[in-house]
Design a protein around this motif. Structure first.
Motif, short mmCIF file in Angstrom:
data_model
loop_
_atom_site.label_atom_id
_atom_site.label_comp_id
_atom_site.label_asym_id
_atom_site.label_seq_id
_atom_site.Cartn_x
_atom_site.Cartn_y
_atom_site.Cartn_z
N LYS A 88 32.05 57.95 26.44
CA LYS A 88 33.26 58.38 27.33
C LYS A 88 33.48 57.90 28.42
O LYS A 88 34.76 57.38 28.62
CB LYS A 88 33.01 60.09 27.47
CG LYS A 88 34.18 60.68 28.08
CD LYS A 88 33.91 62.34 28.22
CE LYS A 88 35.03 62.85 28.96
NZ LYS A 88 34.71 64.38 29.23
N ASP A 89 32.42 57.79 29.24
CA ASP A 89 32.66 57.04 30.60
C ASP A 89 33.01 55.49 30.49
O ASP A 89 33.57 54.83 31.15
CB ASP A 89 31.46 57.31 31.21
CG ASP A 89 31.32 58.79 31.83
OD1 ASP A 89 32.35 59.23 32.02
OD2 ASP A 89 30.25 59.24 32.42
N ALA A 90 32.35 54.89 29.31
CA ALA A 90 32.68 53.42 28.94
C ALA A 90 34.21 53.30 28.88
O ALA A 90 34.76 52.10 29.14
CB ALA A 90 31.67 52.90 28.06
N LEU A 91 34.40 54.22 28.21
CA LEU A 91 36.28 54.17 27.50
C LEU A 91 36.73 54.39 28.85
O LEU A 91 37.91 53.60 28.97
CB LEU A 91 36.54 55.10 26.58
CG LEU A 91 37.88 55.28 26.11
CD1 LEU A 91 38.11 53.97 25.34
CD2 LEU A 91 37.91 56.48 25.19
N LEU A 92 36.44 55.30 29.72
CA LEU A 92 37.42 55.62 31.05
C LEU A 92 37.28 54.24 31.82
O LEU A 92 38.31 53.86 32.37
CB LEU A 92 36.62 56.58 31.93
CG LEU A 92 37.28 57.13 33.21
CD1 LEU A 92 38.62 57.31 32.96
CD2 LEU A 92 36.45 58.04 33.76
N ALA A 101 42.71 46.06 40.02
CA ALA A 101 42.20 46.23 38.74
C ALA A 101 40.80 46.23 38.68
O ALA A 101 40.04 47.13 38.23
CB ALA A 101 42.91 45.62 37.49
N GLY A 102 40.31 45.30 39.12
CA GLY A 102 38.72 44.75 39.29
C GLY A 102 37.92 45.65 39.92
O GLY A 102 36.98 46.10 39.69
N LEU A 103 38.73 45.86 41.29
CA LEU A 103 38.05 46.75 42.13
C LEU A 103 37.98 48.36 41.49
O LEU A 103 36.93 49.06 41.80
CB LEU A 103 38.90 46.93 43.64
CG LEU A 103 38.32 47.94 44.41
CD1 LEU A 103 36.96 47.55 44.77
CD2 LEU A 103 39.39 47.90 45.92
N CYS A 104 38.95 48.84 41.00
CA CYS A 104 38.89 50.08 40.52
C CYS A 104 38.02 50.35 39.20
O CYS A 104 37.33 51.14 39.08
CB CYS A 104 40.44 50.61 39.82
SG CYS A 104 41.68 50.65 41.16
N MET A 105 38.02 49.30 38.45
CA MET A 105 36.90 49.26 37.24
C MET A 105 35.43 49.10 37.83
O MET A 105 34.69 50.09 37.31
CB MET A 105 37.27 47.83 36.48
CG MET A 105 36.33 47.95 35.33
SD MET A 105 36.22 46.22 34.47
CE MET A 105 35.06 46.70 33.06
N TYR A 106 35.46 48.48 39.10
CA TYR A 106 33.83 48.48 39.48
C TYR A 106 33.68 49.73 39.94
O TYR A 106 32.68 50.36 39.70
CB TYR A 106 34.05 47.41 40.81
CG TYR A 106 32.85 47.33 41.63
CD1 TYR A 106 31.82 46.60 41.17
CD2 TYR A 106 32.93 48.04 42.72
CE1 TYR A 106 30.43 46.63 42.09
CE2 TYR A 106 31.66 48.16 43.43
CZ TYR A 106 30.58 47.33 43.24
OH TYR A 106 29.22 47.40 43.92
N LEU A 107 34.39 50.31 40.73
CA LEU A 107 34.18 51.86 41.49
C LEU A 107 34.22 52.89 40.44
O LEU A 107 33.08 53.66 40.59
CB LEU A 107 35.35 52.09 42.31
CG LEU A 107 35.62 51.13 43.56
CD1 LEU A 107 36.80 51.54 44.50
CD2 LEU A 107 34.36 51.21 44.54
N VAL A 108 34.76 52.90 39.43
CA VAL A 108 34.87 53.63 38.32
C VAL A 108 33.20 53.42 37.59
O VAL A 108 32.81 54.53 37.51
CB VAL A 108 35.90 53.77 37.32
CG1 VAL A 108 35.57 54.67 36.13
CG2 VAL A 108 37.13 54.31 37.84
N ALA A 109 33.05 52.46 37.06
CA ALA A 109 31.87 52.10 36.38
C ALA A 109 30.60 52.48 37.05
O ALA A 109 29.81 53.31 36.81
CB ALA A 109 31.83 50.85 36.00
N TRP A 110 30.77 52.15 38.44
CA TRP A 110 29.63 52.22 39.48
C TRP A 110 29.43 53.87 39.67
O TRP A 110 28.29 54.25 39.71
CB TRP A 110 29.78 51.87 40.73
CG TRP A 110 28.90 52.13 42.05
CD1 TRP A 110 27.48 51.63 41.91
CD2 TRP A 110 28.70 52.80 42.85
NE1 TRP A 110 26.69 52.20 43.27
CE2 TRP A 110 27.60 53.02 43.64
CE3 TRP A 110 30.10 53.99 43.42
CZ2 TRP A 110 27.54 53.82 44.76
CZ3 TRP A 110 29.77 54.68 44.63
CH2 TRP A 110 28.40 54.63 45.16
N GLU A 111 30.46 54.62 39.77
CA GLU A 111 30.36 56.35 39.95
C GLU A 111 29.98 56.62 38.71
O GLU A 111 28.95 57.61 38.71
CB GLU A 111 31.64 56.85 40.58
CG GLU A 111 31.55 58.07 40.82
CD GLU A 111 31.64 59.07 39.86
OE1 GLU A 111 31.04 60.28 39.90
OE2 GLU A 111 32.35 58.68 38.55
#
Length: 402
Positions: free
Chosen positions: A308-312, A343-353
């Motif tokens: 679920k989080d990977a998809l997000l 986009a890269g920053l948002c992906m990084y932040l979401v994945a890290w959180e």
């Protein structure tokens, strides 16, 4: 899953099944695209062959890392690249052949060399196997979100290129072929900087992390003591953090190095870079660096079956990259590339959180979020895969009796 269950006889059949399906769908789609594009016949034929061989090689690359024979894998990559470059050089500068035709032929032979090399490595490491090659399709019914994780992450990685073709920098080559050289070339070189993280992830992070990961879940599944499980958990999390930190350090070092030396290392390549393209290259390096680390954390989410989080995470990359790039092409050209950085920053932040939250509450996810009753998902793909596998086994048994 087959590796975890040590069912190595299922690996190669799955690979060839995936290749068959992707070739069938991809070849039909690409052939239709080429016909509509109305490009020269010889270009279409060579482009079609290159596409088909590239599909095989890209799928093999997913499997060949499992063999852990990195020397042979490296030789396969190196030999393919060397053959392609040498052949292209000889045909263009030695025989004065058409650049486009010779480049396509050289790429086909180079990819073909890789394909043969990877096939030898895989068959040397894994058994030929048995059962239907399409048996893996039932796992699509079990984990449908994985299909979208892969699709969203890949489309999110390249969607800004497609959008830029519709920008003031874009131009039509022929038919449906478009390009934006002032953006495509910096993007290509910037993307190459992510190879550092890709290689490190396969050769270092997974090698160091996977044994700790497997030990932890083996203790859980096989009745290990609570003390041993807690200790294995601490070691696993510690190694995960160390490897991610190391990964980020190496990627940051590479990005800073190429950004600082861009004006020194790029002009000698003779690619026609203008000052605006070098500036864009620096911007895209930041975006690809953030993507590389975010993508690595997304892969760890998949390790823990947190689909679920990977998809997000993958959807975040796609949505933000699409919207931000569409917005930036309406602005002065100075802002090109910043959509992908966002986009890269948002992906990084979401994945890290998401990864941090999941790891900090791993016991809860393992012990409390599991279903009380396991209901097997059986869609039409499952029924088809099992029917094909049953027919294969029946045919195989009949042949053995005869």
């Amino acid at each position: 899953d087959m590796l975890y269950e040590e069912r190595y006889d299922r690996i190669l059949p799955s690979m060839y099944g995936a290749i068959s399906i992707c070739l069938l769908i991809g070849a039909i789609g690409w052939a239709a695209f080429l016909i509509i594009s109305n490009a020269p016949f010889e270009n279409n034929i060579l482009s079609f062959l290159l596409f088909c061989i590239a599909v095989v090689v890209w799928i093999q690359m997913t499997f060949v890392g499992m063999a852990k024979d990195y020397i042979s894998i490296l030789k396969g990559f190196g030999l393919g690249i060397l053959v392609s470059l040498l052949l292209d050089f000889v045909l263009v500068f030695g025989f004065q052949y058409n650049v486009v035709i010779t480049s396509l032929i050289s790429a086909i032979i180079g990819y073909g060399t890789m394909m043969i090399s990877f096939t030898l490595v895989l068959h040397d490491y894994f058994p030929i196997g048995n059962g239907s090659s399409l048996k893996f399709m039932e796992w699509i019914d079990k984990y449908p979100s994985l299909v979208f994780v892969g699709f969203f992450s890949m489309l999110g990685l390249f969607i800004h290129l497609l959008i830029m073709w519709a920008s003031p920098w874009g131009e039509r080559v022929i038919g449906l072929f478009y390009q934006a050289p002032a953006h495509d070339l910096p993007a290509l070189l910037a993307f190459l900087t992510t190879l550092v993280t890709t290689i490190n992830f396969v050769t270092s992070v997974e090698v160091n992390f996977y044994p700790k990961y497997r030990l932890y879940f083996s203790l859980l599944n096989e009745g290990g003591s609570l003390a041993d499980i807690n200790e294995a958990y601490k070691v696993m999390v510690s190694v995960l953090k160390q490897e991610l930190f190391f990964l980020a350090q190496v990627q940051l070092f590479v990005e800073v190095l190429v950004i600082v030396l861009a004006e020194v290392i790029i002009p000698p390549l003779g690619l026609g870079f203008k000052p605006t393209m070098i500036s864009l290259f620096r911007v895209l390096c930041v975006g690809y660096g953030l993507f590389a680390i975010g993508n690595s954390m997304m892969l760890f989410l998949l390790y823990f079956s947190n689909y679920k989080d990977a998809l997000l995470t993958a959807a975040t990359l796609l949505i933000v990259n699409t919207l931000a790039t569409l917005f930036t092409i309406t602005l002065p050209q100075f802002y090109y590339g910043f959509g992908f950085v966002l986009a890269g920053l948002c992906m990084y932040l979401v994945a890290w959180e998401r990864l941090s939250s999941y790891i900090n509450h791993l016991d809860y996810h393992i012990y409390c979020k599991q279903p009380i009753f396991v209901i097997e998902r059986k869609g039409w793909l499952t029924h088809l895969a099992r029917r094909l596998d049953g027919k294969y086994n029946l045919l195989d048994n009949t042949e053995k009796i005869n």
